[in-house]
Write a protein that holds these residues in place. Structure first.
Motif, PDB file in Angstrom:
ATOM      1  N   LEU A   1       2.899  -6.382  -7.499  1.00  0.00           N
ATOM      2  CA  LEU A   1       1.769  -7.147  -7.988  1.00  0.00           C
ATOM      3  C   LEU A   1       1.940  -8.563  -8.533  1.00  0.00           C
ATOM      4  O   LEU A   1       1.287  -9.458  -8.183  1.00  0.00           O
ATOM      5  CB  LEU A   1       0.773  -6.320  -8.785  1.00  0.00           C
TER       6      LEU A   1
ATOM      7  N   ARG B   1       5.647  -1.054  -8.121  1.00  0.00           N
ATOM      8  CA  ARG B   1       4.340  -1.609  -7.900  1.00  0.00           C
ATOM      9  C   ARG B   1       4.106  -2.786  -8.563  1.00  0.00           C
ATOM     10  O   ARG B   1       3.516  -3.712  -8.236  1.00  0.00           O
ATOM     11  CB  ARG B   1       3.428  -0.335  -8.099  1.00  0.00           C
ATOM     12  N   ARG B   2       4.225  -2.676  -9.995  1.00  0.00           N
ATOM     13  CA  ARG B   2       4.184  -3.594 -10.893  1.00  0.00           C
ATOM     14  C   ARG B   2       4.821  -4.879 -10.597  1.00  0.00           C
ATOM     15  O   ARG B   2       4.314  -6.019 -10.563  1.00  0.00           O
ATOM     16  CB  ARG B   2       4.567  -3.311 -12.452  1.00  0.00           C
TER      17      ARG B   2
ATOM     18  N   LYS C   1       1.461   3.914  -7.231  1.00  0.00           N
ATOM     19  CA  LYS C   1       0.912   3.235  -8.606  1.00  0.00           C
ATOM     20  C   LYS C   1       1.558   3.809  -9.750  1.00  0.00           C
ATOM     21  O   LYS C   1       2.159   4.926  -9.743  1.00  0.00           O
ATOM     22  CB  LYS C   1      -0.747   3.656  -8.555  1.00  0.00           C
ATOM     23  N   GLY C   2       1.722   2.785 -10.605  1.00  0.00           N
ATOM     24  CA  GLY C   2       2.404   3.174 -11.967  1.00  0.00           C
ATOM     25  C   GLY C   2       3.848   2.891 -12.060  1.00  0.00           C
ATOM     26  O   GLY C   2       4.412   3.363 -12.891  1.00  0.00           O
TER      27      GLY C   2
ATOM     28  N   SER D   1       0.780  -1.264   0.059  1.00  0.00           N
ATOM     29  CA  SER D   1      -0.025  -0.079  -0.027  1.00  0.00           C
ATOM     30  C   SER D   1       0.922   1.264  -0.068  1.00  0.00           C
ATOM     31  O   SER D   1       0.389   2.509  -0.292  1.00  0.00           O
ATOM     32  CB  SER D   1      -0.788   0.056   1.278  1.00  0.00           C
TER      33      SER D   1
END
Length: 186
Positions: A113, A109-110, A104-105, A100
């Protein structure tokens, strides 16, 4: 930009370097004290429980498959898979807290995930394998063993990605100014 160019501060890197880069700084700060204090995240510590339990379950599986009477090792393996699943739930909560904080982006982050998806897949495979094991208590079914091997392979890739997040990109690791304190001479 090469690794050497990125390591040498200059006009092209000054604004994005180290602790001055806001996206990087935010990924180092814990969401909650539950996630661990600054510079000491709990997620990497918590993952040792499922990894250790599941690795040990594979050893017990091999021993059970090699024995004439596999019941004791099959029972031990079932317990280790279950312990690993319980530990994975706790590690997942801590991992989600760390996730968290990653903006993002970003590549981080990728990567996080994909790390998450591999871990959830492993948890599902171990869960299905546990159900299969519970249907045949006297031995280790080959299907359950195959699921454990497949899940463990995914965990290996996931662990590599987790290491990339922490050791390459410094997610939840103290910033360079804090790290520098350990190398200054009195």
């Amino acid at each position: 930009m090469s690794g050497v160019e990125a390591a040498v501060p200059g006009p092209q890197t000054a604004q994005r370097s180290g602790a001055s880069f806001p996206a990087m700084r935010s990924a180092k700060v814990p969401r909650s004290i539950v996630a661990g204090p600054y510079g000491h995240p709990f997620h990497p510590v918590a993952v040792t429980v499922p990894i250790g339990a599941w690795s040990s379950s594979l050893v017990f599986d091999l021993l059970a498959l090699a024995r004439d009477d596999p019941r004791a090792f099959a029972t031990g393996s079932r317990w280790l898979v279950a312990i690993g699943l319980g530990g994975a739930v706790g590690a997942s909560v801590l991992g989600l807290l760390d996730l968290s904080r990653i903006p993002k982006g970003t590549p981080a982050r990728r990567t996080a995930l994909v790390h998450l998806a591999l871990n959830v897949t492993a948890m599902v495979l171990f869960s299905v394998g546990l159900v299969v094991r519970l249907l045949d208590l006297g031995r280790v079914p080959l299907v359950a063993f195959a699921l454990s091997v497949l899940a463990s392979a995914g965990l290996g890739v996931s662990g590599w990605l987790g290491g990339k997040l922490a050791y390459r990109w410094g997610v939840r690791v103290a910033d360079e100014n804090t790290q520098r304190e350990g190398f200054e001479t009195a």
